[in-house]
Design a protein around this motif. Structure first.
Motif, mmCIF file in Angstrom:
data_model
loop_
_atom_site.group_PDB
_atom_site.id
_atom_site.type_symbol
_atom_site.label_atom_id
_atom_site.label_comp_id
_atom_site.label_asym_id
_atom_site.label_seq_id
_atom_site.Cartn_x
_atom_site.Cartn_y
_atom_site.Cartn_z
ATOM 1 N N PRO A 208 13.497 79.905 30.332
ATOM 2 C CA PRO A 208 14.233 81.179 30.406
ATOM 3 C C PRO A 208 15.021 81.297 31.711
ATOM 4 C CG PRO A 208 11.833 81.540 30.437
ATOM 5 C CD PRO A 208 12.046 80.063 30.342
ATOM 6 N N SER A 209 16.125 82.062 31.666
ATOM 7 C CA SER A 209 16.852 82.267 32.932
ATOM 8 C C SER A 209 17.490 83.661 32.961
ATOM 9 C CB SER A 209 17.890 81.163 33.157
ATOM 10 O OG SER A 209 18.885 81.217 32.201
ATOM 11 N N ASP A 210 18.027 84.046 34.147
ATOM 12 C CA ASP A 210 18.617 85.381 34.322
ATOM 13 C C ASP A 210 19.990 85.467 33.659
ATOM 14 O OD1 ASP A 210 16.456 85.964 36.028
ATOM 15 O OD2 ASP A 210 17.544 85.188 37.777
ATOM 16 N N ALA A 211 20.701 84.320 33.635
ATOM 17 C CA ALA A 211 22.056 84.316 33.057
ATOM 18 C C ALA A 211 22.272 83.016 32.295
ATOM 19 C CB ALA A 211 23.092 84.436 34.167
ATOM 20 N N TYR A 212 23.124 83.093 31.270
ATOM 21 C CA TYR A 212 23.484 81.924 30.450
ATOM 22 C C TYR A 212 25.000 81.819 30.489
ATOM 23 C CZ TYR A 212 18.697 82.213 28.888
ATOM 24 O OH TYR A 212 17.327 82.238 28.869
ATOM 25 N N LEU A 213 25.486 80.729 31.050
ATOM 26 C CA LEU A 213 26.927 80.536 31.166
ATOM 27 C C LEU A 213 27.359 79.530 30.100
ATOM 28 C CD1 LEU A 213 29.070 80.996 33.859
ATOM 29 C CD2 LEU A 213 29.058 78.559 33.437
ATOM 30 N N LEU A 214 28.235 79.938 29.202
ATOM 31 C CA LEU A 214 28.630 79.070 28.095
ATOM 32 C C LEU A 214 30.009 78.473 28.365
ATOM 33 C CD1 LEU A 214 27.572 81.438 25.140
ATOM 34 C CD2 LEU A 214 26.133 80.043 26.628
ATOM 35 N N SER A 215 30.139 77.157 28.170
ATOM 36 C CA SER A 215 31.440 76.485 28.296
ATOM 37 C C SER A 215 31.576 75.566 27.087
ATOM 38 C CB SER A 215 31.503 75.690 29.606
ATOM 39 O OG SER A 215 32.745 75.004 29.664
ATOM 40 N N LEU A 216 31.970 76.146 25.976
ATOM 41 C CA LEU A 216 31.934 75.470 24.673
ATOM 42 C C LEU A 216 33.326 75.411 24.077
ATOM 43 C CD1 LEU A 216 28.687 77.314 23.604
ATOM 44 C CD2 LEU A 216 28.907 74.848 24.038
ATOM 45 N N PRO A 217 33.550 74.498 23.107
ATOM 46 C CA PRO A 217 34.915 74.344 22.587
ATOM 47 C C PRO A 217 35.520 75.665 22.118
ATOM 48 C CG PRO A 217 33.562 72.518 21.870
ATOM 49 C CD PRO A 217 32.639 73.470 22.581
ATOM 50 N N GLY B 64 19.534 79.708 19.988
ATOM 51 C CA GLY B 64 19.232 81.049 19.478
ATOM 52 C C GLY B 64 18.937 82.031 20.600
ATOM 53 N N LEU B 65 19.940 82.201 21.494
ATOM 54 C CA LEU B 65 19.705 83.051 22.678
ATOM 55 C C LEU B 65 19.403 84.499 22.302
ATOM 56 C CD1 LEU B 65 22.442 81.742 25.155
ATOM 57 C CD2 LEU B 65 20.029 81.110 25.021
ATOM 58 N N LEU B 66 19.932 84.980 21.172
ATOM 59 C CA LEU B 66 19.688 86.382 20.790
ATOM 60 C C LEU B 66 18.186 86.639 20.686
ATOM 61 C CD1 LEU B 66 22.431 87.032 18.075
ATOM 62 C CD2 LEU B 66 22.454 87.721 20.473
ATOM 63 N N GLU B 67 17.456 85.644 20.226
ATOM 64 C CA GLU B 67 16.001 85.770 20.075
ATOM 65 C C GLU B 67 15.275 85.343 21.347
ATOM 66 O OE1 GLU B 67 13.729 85.666 16.970
ATOM 67 O OE2 GLU B 67 15.278 87.039 16.228
ATOM 68 N N ARG B 68 15.842 84.328 22.017
ATOM 69 C CA ARG B 68 15.044 83.636 23.049
ATOM 70 C C ARG B 68 15.332 84.056 24.476
ATOM 71 N NH1 ARG B 68 14.528 77.359 21.793
ATOM 72 N NH2 ARG B 68 13.954 77.527 23.993
ATOM 73 N N ALA B 69 16.508 84.640 24.740
ATOM 74 C CA ALA B 69 16.827 84.975 26.145
ATOM 75 C C ALA B 69 15.995 86.183 26.583
ATOM 76 C CB ALA B 69 18.318 85.280 26.274
ATOM 77 N N PRO B 70 15.532 86.208 27.834
ATOM 78 C CA PRO B 70 14.747 87.349 28.311
ATOM 79 C C PRO B 70 15.567 88.649 28.264
ATOM 80 C CG PRO B 70 14.687 85.524 29.887
ATOM 81 C CD PRO B 70 15.687 85.156 28.853
ATOM 82 N N ALA B 71 14.906 89.778 28.001
ATOM 83 C CA ALA B 71 15.597 91.075 27.921
ATOM 84 C C ALA B 71 16.420 91.296 29.186
ATOM 85 C CB ALA B 71 14.566 92.187 27.754
ATOM 86 N N GLY B 72 17.631 91.800 29.007
ATOM 87 C CA GLY B 72 18.486 92.137 30.150
ATOM 88 C C GLY B 72 19.282 90.965 30.691
ATOM 89 N N SER B 73 19.032 89.749 30.193
ATOM 90 C CA SER B 73 19.779 88.627 30.772
ATOM 91 C C SER B 73 21.245 88.677 30.338
ATOM 92 C CB SER B 73 19.121 87.278 30.443
ATOM 93 O OG SER B 73 18.877 87.172 29.075
ATOM 94 N N LEU B 74 22.066 87.991 31.122
ATOM 95 C CA LEU B 74 23.524 88.050 30.916
ATOM 96 C C LEU B 74 24.017 86.835 30.140
ATOM 97 C CD1 LEU B 74 24.649 88.948 34.535
ATOM 98 C CD2 LEU B 74 25.500 90.127 32.510
ATOM 99 N N ILE B 75 24.861 87.073 29.144
ATOM 100 C CA ILE B 75 25.552 85.980 28.449
ATOM 101 C C ILE B 75 26.990 85.993 28.975
ATOM 102 C CG2 ILE B 75 26.273 85.041 26.209
ATOM 103 C CD1 ILE B 75 23.201 85.387 26.381
ATOM 104 N N GLY C 186 19.536 93.545 23.291
ATOM 105 C CA GLY C 186 19.047 93.961 24.619
ATOM 106 C C GLY C 186 19.521 93.059 25.746
ATOM 107 N N LEU C 187 20.630 92.317 25.481
ATOM 108 C CA LEU C 187 21.213 91.436 26.507
ATOM 109 C C LEU C 187 22.587 92.005 26.892
ATOM 110 C CD1 LEU C 187 20.574 88.081 24.557
ATOM 111 C CD2 LEU C 187 18.996 89.231 26.118
ATOM 112 N N ALA C 188 23.227 91.391 27.871
ATOM 113 C CA ALA C 188 24.559 91.864 28.280
ATOM 114 C C ALA C 188 25.578 90.749 28.080
ATOM 115 C CB ALA C 188 24.522 92.282 29.742
ATOM 116 N N TRP C 189 26.821 91.125 27.742
ATOM 117 C CA TRP C 189 27.882 90.158 27.429
ATOM 118 C C TRP C 189 29.088 90.298 28.348
ATOM 119 C CZ3 TRP C 189 29.469 86.400 23.834
ATOM 120 C CH2 TRP C 189 30.857 86.194 23.745
ATOM 121 N N LEU C 190 29.602 89.199 28.812
ATOM 122 C CA LEU C 190 30.920 89.192 29.466
ATOM 123 C C LEU C 190 31.712 88.024 28.899
ATOM 124 C CD1 LEU C 190 29.916 89.603 33.233
ATOM 125 C CD2 LEU C 190 30.994 91.369 31.821
#
Ligand code: NAD
Length: 302
Positions: free
Chosen positions: A56-65, A79-90, A112-116
């Motif tokens: 698990p981590s505080d933020a997930y940075l995606l660099s995908l096609p 499956g970050l929607l299920e697996r990322a800790p509550a409040g973490s940032l996508i 319960g996560l945040a998106w940018l």
């Protein structure tokens, strides 16, 4: 405070961003479906994990096609929607589909996560040096929480609106870049046929109102040098143009110059496959002008 970050997608861009974040002191975990991409990052001393084995981590940075893989990562594997800790940032740095991004942002908020959406420019060299330009779509509070992480990667951060807005503006930007490559190549070829050296022509353009990042950066660095090694491919630019075309059509904006630019970039007469450097789109026009100049030289009396 964000201390741990997982970078998913370790290609030309993600790898550089992971290394930059590591240098800035974040605890980085890199992940990619391709084993070789994970191994290349591990060789730099950075932790890696297969998508199904992420810590698990505080933020997930995606660099995908594109958004299809972002959806895959959120909904299926890992499956970050299920697996990322509550409040973490996508944080989605991919160049994606704005309509998809708005839908995904809503799902992320429901979970319960945040998106940018934070699409970037500056290429692999900007990713490696932490000098990217970054557009941001999303809530101001989430941006402020992410800011220390984003500032480690980007020299310029521009918040342009709500979720999806970063991706809209990125598509508008790449449309302009794609158009400038065609128009600038045509302008340089015209001048060359009239007997003006391409470098002299560019110096002239760059002192006038016709200049752009294409005339100031792409032409000297990757085109006239013959390097064609920017790290951004024909395939990625074609993808971005199709996304821009779709976004325009969804807004009842078809029929503009964008349609012609998309067509020109997909014209098979260029003979360019998706793996080629995107600056090669100028080659056909410039090579024809070169041949014309050479034939004039041959014809002229010694
Ligand atoms: P790339 O093809 O080099 O890297 C993409 C990586 O994602 C690959 O390593 C691939 O194995 C991995 N991947 C694909 N599907 C995956 C999945 N489901 N789960 C985990 N990993 C997966 O692409 P890139 O050049 O690094 O570009 C990434 C994004 O950044 C694209 O959206 C592109 O449009 C954008 N971008 C690229 C540049 C550039 O100069 N290359 C500049 C600005 C923006």
């Amino acid at each position: 405070m964000i201390k741990t970050v997982t970078v998913i997608g370790l290609g030309n861009m993600g790898r550089g961003m992971a290394m930059t974040l590591h240098r800035a002191g974040f605890a980085v975990q890199g992940s990619d479906i391709a084993t070789e991409a994970r191994e290349r990052l591990a060789a730099e001393g950075i932790a890696t994990a297969a998508p199904e084995a992420l810590a698990p981590s505080d933020a997930y940075l995606l660099s995908l096609p594109t958004s299809a893989q972002v959806r895959e990562v959120l909904e299926r594997c890992p499956g970050l929607l299920e697996r990322a800790p509550a409040g973490s940032l996508i944080i989605d740095t991919s160049t994606g589909d704005p309509a998809e991004s708005r839908q995904l942002a809503a799902k992320v908020a429901e979970a319960g996560l945040a998106w940018l959406d934070t699409p970037v420019s500056g290429g692999p060299s900007g990713a490696h040096s932490g000098q990217l330009g970054m557009l941001v779509g999303g809530e101001t509070a989430d941006l402020e929480r992410a800011r220390p992480l984003l500032e480690a990667m980007a020299a310029r951060i521009t918040h342009v609106g709500a979720a999806g807005s970063g991706h809209v503006v990125k598509l508008a930007n790449n449309y302009l870049c794609a158009a400038h490559l065609l128009t600038t190549a045509e302008a340089v070829a015209m001048a060359q046929r009239a007997g003006v050296d391409p470098e002299a022509c560019l110096n002239g353009l760059n002192s006038g109102s016709g200049r752009s990042a294409v005339s100031e950066v792409n032409f000297p660095r990757w085109i006239l040098s013959g390097g064609f090694d920017s790290g951004f491919t024909m395939g990625l630019m074609r993808k971005d143009l199709r996304l821009a075309q779709q976004a325009a059509r969804d807004l009842d904006l078809s029929g503009g110059l964008l349609e012609q630019v998309v067509e020109a970039w997909h014209d098979e007469r260029h003979g360019l496959d998706d793996a080629e450097d995107f600056n090669r789109i100028t080659a056909r026009l410039l090579e024809a002008a070169d041949r014309h100049a050479a034939s004039l030289e041959e014809e002229s009396p010694a």
